[in-house]
Motif scaffolding. Structure first.
Motif, PDB file in Angstrom:
ATOM      1  N   TYR A  29      51.568  64.016 -12.665  1.00 21.33           N
ATOM      2  CA  TYR A  29      50.904  65.513 -13.005  1.00 21.33           C
ATOM      3  C   TYR A  29      51.997  66.415 -12.807  1.00 21.33           C
ATOM      4  O   TYR A  29      52.932  65.974 -12.077  1.00 21.33           O
ATOM      5  CB  TYR A  29      49.916  65.613 -12.022  1.00 21.33           C
ATOM      6  CG  TYR A  29      49.408  67.197 -12.165  1.00 21.33           C
ATOM      7  CD1 TYR A  29      48.597  67.489 -13.047  1.00 21.33           C
ATOM      8  CD2 TYR A  29      49.812  68.159 -10.914  1.00 21.33           C
ATOM      9  CE1 TYR A  29      48.337  68.849 -13.254  1.00 21.33           C
ATOM     10  CE2 TYR A  29      49.473  69.407 -11.152  1.00 21.33           C
ATOM     11  CZ  TYR A  29      48.864  69.963 -12.115  1.00 21.33           C
ATOM     12  OH  TYR A  29      48.393  71.247 -12.424  1.00 21.33           O
ATOM     13  N   ARG A  30      52.151  67.059 -13.912  1.00 21.97           N
ATOM     14  CA  ARG A  30      53.298  68.248 -14.217  1.00 21.97           C
ATOM     15  C   ARG A  30      52.497  69.482 -13.902  1.00 21.97           C
ATOM     16  O   ARG A  30      52.094  70.021 -14.644  1.00 21.97           O
ATOM     17  CB  ARG A  30      54.039  68.005 -15.209  1.00 21.97           C
ATOM     18  CG  ARG A  30      55.214  68.985 -15.437  1.00 21.97           C
ATOM     19  CD  ARG A  30      55.901  68.590 -17.018  1.00 21.97           C
ATOM     20  NE  ARG A  30      56.674  69.775 -17.284  1.00 21.97           N
ATOM     21  CZ  ARG A  30      58.063  69.191 -17.331  1.00 21.97           C
ATOM     22  NH1 ARG A  30      58.302  67.872 -17.608  1.00 21.97           N
ATOM     23  NH2 ARG A  30      58.927  69.986 -17.421  1.00 21.97           N
ATOM     24  N   PRO A  31      52.821  70.173 -12.706  1.00 20.78           N
ATOM     25  CA  PRO A  31      52.091  71.244 -12.355  1.00 20.78           C
ATOM     26  C   PRO A  31      52.891  72.555 -12.964  1.00 20.78           C
ATOM     27  O   PRO A  31      53.814  72.672 -13.525  1.00 20.78           O
ATOM     28  CB  PRO A  31      52.161  71.581 -11.048  1.00 20.78           C
ATOM     29  CG  PRO A  31      53.370  70.706 -10.572  1.00 20.78           C
ATOM     30  CD  PRO A  31      53.539  69.748 -11.422  1.00 20.78           C
ATOM     31  N   ILE A  32      51.928  73.630 -13.470  1.00 21.17           N
ATOM     32  CA  ILE A  32      52.568  74.874 -13.965  1.00 21.17           C
ATOM     33  C   ILE A  32      53.144  75.726 -12.794  1.00 21.17           C
ATOM     34  O   ILE A  32      52.559  75.821 -12.025  1.00 21.17           O
ATOM     35  CB  ILE A  32      51.373  75.398 -14.707  1.00 21.17           C
ATOM     36  CG1 ILE A  32      50.755  74.622 -16.004  1.00 21.17           C
ATOM     37  CG2 ILE A  32      52.024  76.919 -15.337  1.00 21.17           C
ATOM     38  CD1 ILE A  32      49.742  75.238 -16.430  1.00 21.17           C
ATOM     39  N   VAL A  33      54.515  76.161 -12.995  1.00 15.45           N
ATOM     40  CA  VAL A  33      54.913  76.808 -11.932  1.00 15.45           C
ATOM     41  C   VAL A  33      55.589  78.202 -12.549  1.00 15.45           C
ATOM     42  O   VAL A  33      55.742  78.309 -13.888  1.00 15.45           O
ATOM     43  CB  VAL A  33      56.332  76.211 -11.373  1.00 15.45           C
ATOM     44  CG1 VAL A  33      55.954  74.884 -10.716  1.00 15.45           C
ATOM     45  CG2 VAL A  33      57.175  76.148 -12.454  1.00 15.45           C
ATOM     46  N   ASP A  34      55.344  79.384 -11.666  1.00 17.53           N
ATOM     47  CA  ASP A  34      55.922  80.298 -12.234  1.00 17.53           C
ATOM     48  C   ASP A  34      57.380  80.639 -11.803  1.00 17.53           C
ATOM     49  O   ASP A  34      58.082  80.746 -10.573  1.00 17.53           O
ATOM     50  CB  ASP A  34      55.174  81.634 -11.269  1.00 17.53           C
ATOM     51  CG  ASP A  34      55.703  83.033 -11.617  1.00 17.53           C
ATOM     52  OD1 ASP A  34      56.096  83.098 -12.582  1.00 17.53           O
ATOM     53  OD2 ASP A  34      55.243  84.107 -10.998  1.00 17.53           O
ATOM     54  N   VAL A 126      51.315  77.439  -9.927  1.00 18.66           N
ATOM     55  CA  VAL A 126      50.026  78.323 -10.394  1.00 18.66           C
ATOM     56  C   VAL A 126      48.776  77.365 -10.933  1.00 18.66           C
ATOM     57  O   VAL A 126      47.897  77.949 -11.167  1.00 18.66           O
ATOM     58  CB  VAL A 126      50.379  79.388 -11.150  1.00 18.66           C
ATOM     59  CG1 VAL A 126      51.268  80.680 -10.706  1.00 18.66           C
ATOM     60  CG2 VAL A 126      50.879  78.932 -12.404  1.00 18.66           C
ATOM     61  N   GLY A 127      49.204  76.291 -11.239  1.00 15.96           N
ATOM     62  CA  GLY A 127      47.984  75.422 -11.792  1.00 15.96           C
ATOM     63  C   GLY A 127      48.520  74.121 -12.051  1.00 15.96           C
ATOM     64  O   GLY A 127      49.577  73.549 -11.787  1.00 15.96           O
TER      65      GLY A 127
END
Length: 127
Positions: A29-34, A126-127
């Protein structure tokens, strides 16, 4: 009885395909980062994904779910069909369903491990 065996074989084949498809998911999994995806991000992501892979699909929770499903399925099969064959088919189907449920839980756990690990390393996930 022949139909039940055929149904059991089909269920086992389908269940094996489903469980096999889950084998390496979620740890990647590759999370969305700010923020920026710099070298530190990629190094941390690789470390966190490797950590998530340590949560195996054949863990105790998955085995317990499969066993519980087999017990319930065997009881229902015996009651519905009033035979040993019905109990066997029910146990096989119940075990498959229970095992798939446990594998799905492990997939969620792996994703959560990546998210918590990245957050713990200072990335604004963030996701």
């Amino acid at each position: 009885m022949r139909i039940q065996r055929s149904n059991a074989i089909m269920a086992i084949a389908c269940g094996s395909l489903v469980l096999g498809g889950c084998a390496n998911t979620a740890s990647g999994y590759r999370p969305i980062v700010d923020g920026y995806e710099d070298e530190a991000y990629h190094a941390d992501l690789a470390d966190c994904q490797a950590l998530a892979k340590t949560k195996r699909y054949d863990n105790g929770d998955t085995k317990t779910s499969a066993l519980a499903g087999a017990v319930v399925g065997g009881a229902v099969g015996a009651i519905e069909d009033d035979s040993v064959e019905g109990a066997i088919v029910g146990a096989l189907l119940g075990g498959l369903i229970g095992g798939a449920s446990g594998a799905a839980d492990t997939r969620t756990d792996r994703k959560d491990i990546v998210i918590r690990c990245m957050s713990g390393r200072g990335h604004a996930v963030v996701g």
